[in-house]
Structures are given as structure tokens and as C-alpha cells.
Design a protein around this motif. Structure first.
Motif, mmCIF file in Angstrom:
data_model
loop_
_atom_site.group_PDB
_atom_site.id
_atom_site.type_symbol
_atom_site.label_atom_id
_atom_site.label_comp_id
_atom_site.label_asym_id
_atom_site.label_seq_id
_atom_site.Cartn_x
_atom_site.Cartn_y
_atom_site.Cartn_z
ATOM 1 N N GLU A 1 0.845 -1.185 0.000
ATOM 2 C CA GLU A 1 0.000 0.000 0.000
ATOM 3 C C GLU A 1 0.882 1.237 0.000
ATOM 4 O O GLU A 1 2.010 1.210 0.490
ATOM 5 N N ASN A 2 0.329 2.305 -0.574
ATOM 6 C CA ASN A 2 1.014 3.590 -0.624
ATOM 7 C C ASN A 2 0.018 4.640 -0.169
ATOM 8 O O ASN A 2 -1.136 4.629 -0.581
ATOM 9 N N HIS A 3 0.479 5.552 0.687
ATOM 10 C CA HIS A 3 -0.397 6.597 1.228
ATOM 11 C C HIS A 3 -0.089 7.976 0.681
ATOM 12 O O HIS A 3 -0.247 8.967 1.374
ATOM 13 N N GLY A 4 0.347 8.042 -0.552
ATOM 14 C CA GLY A 4 0.592 9.327 -1.193
ATOM 15 C C GLY A 4 2.015 9.466 -1.692
ATOM 16 O O GLY A 4 2.903 8.708 -1.307
ATOM 17 N N PRO A 5 2.237 10.463 -2.547
ATOM 18 C CA PRO A 5 3.561 10.683 -3.136
ATOM 19 C C PRO A 5 4.645 10.856 -2.077
ATOM 20 O O PRO A 5 4.463 11.559 -1.085
ATOM 21 N N GLY A 6 5.764 10.163 -2.291
ATOM 22 C CA GLY A 6 6.894 10.268 -1.391
ATOM 23 C C GLY A 6 6.805 9.397 -0.146
ATOM 24 O O GLY A 6 7.723 9.377 0.663
ATOM 25 N N LYS A 7 5.720 8.680 0.021
ATOM 26 C CA LYS A 7 5.528 7.851 1.220
ATOM 27 C C LYS A 7 6.082 6.437 1.063
ATOM 28 O O LYS A 7 6.131 5.680 2.020
#
Length: 149
Positions: A20-26
Motif C-alpha cells: 500500500e502507498n499513502h501518497g507521493p513520497g511515502k
């Protein structure tokens, strides 16, 4: 502003990983590691032999493929079905808005063919590469040209 959540599936013939990814740069955080052992729980019914065909009028019949190839194709189809069911469940439960798919070329075609409507609609990137063995940071780096994670 609420970050856009992205579900990432990495897969090959016998192994799949969900991130999972919670937004750019995370970056990516691993949710689940699915191996062919997932199939131990599935109700698998393999054909006992490859299909046969009559190529021309008459009594002759010919087998489509050898036994090993038929078993591989059936095992791949069952594995992909189990992986897609788990991915769809995670997507629905996790409140994800986007879906990214990276898979070995032979597996990607089977995944695309069985992709549920919800995942197909959310799909933003699909890559024909086997990234299953890479670390999360390496996956982010490899996908940087297609999507920012």
C-alpha cells in the motif's frame, strides 16, 4: 487534503505481494505475501489430461498439449484467481482509490483477463516486469517513470 491510497500488486507464476502507498513520497509498505501455498486452501480440480480435438473429418484425434504444460496452465489459472480474489478484498476493505499491477509477462496476461471490474476501473499502471523479489524502495524506483509512490 486526504492522501490518495494506492494498492500495488507484484506477481509472477508462483508468488505475489501486496503493498500500500499513502501518497507521493511515502513509499510502499507490504500488506501481504502470497505464495503458491495459498492454493493449499483452494478447492482445486485439475483436468486429468489435456483436451483433444478432431482436426479433420474422420476418426483421428489429437492432444492439444503435453501433460506438464497443461498442469502448469491450470495451476497458474488457479493461483491467479486466488490472488485476484485476495487483492479485490483488500482493495474494498482498505479504501484504496488506485491500483498498480506489475507482473511477469506470462502472468500479466492471465491477471488482465481475470481482473474484476472494480480493480480494472482503478488500474492506473500495469507493467510487464517481475518485481516480486525486489525491496519496496527498489519497486518505487522502478515504477518512478510510470507513477509517483
Amino acid at each position: 487534503m486526504k492522501p490518495i491510497k494506492t494498492l500495488v500488486l507484484l506477481a509472477n507464476d508462483a508468488h505475489a505481494r501486496l503493498f500500500e502507498n499513502h501518497g507521493p513520497g511515502k513509499g510502499l509498505s507490504e500488506i501481504e505475501d502470497l505464495a503458491a501455498s495459498v492454493l493449499a486452501e483452494a478447492d482445486i480440480r485439475y483436468a486429468d489430461r489435456p483436451g483433444r480435438s478432431s482436426a479433420a473429418p474422420g476418426m483421428a484425434q489429437h492432444a492439444f498439449a503435453d501433460q506438464a504444460e497443461a498442469e502448469h496452465d491450470q495451476a497458474q489459472a488457479v493461483f491467479v484467481k486466488a490472488v485476484l480474489a485476495e487483492t479485490e478484498s483488500r482493495f474494498a476493505e482498505g479504501g484504496f482509490e488506485r491500483f498498480v499491477l506489475a507482473a511477469a509477462p506470462s502472468t500479466l496476461g492471465v491477471l488482465r483477463a481475470g481482473l474484476p471490474a472494480r480493480l480494472e476501473k482503478a488500474l492506473v499502471v500495469d507493467v510487464a516486469k517481475d518485481f516480486v523479489k525486489l525491496k519496496p524502495a527498489e519497486v518505487v524506483e522502478r515504477l518512478a517513470g510510470d507513477i509517483v509512490l
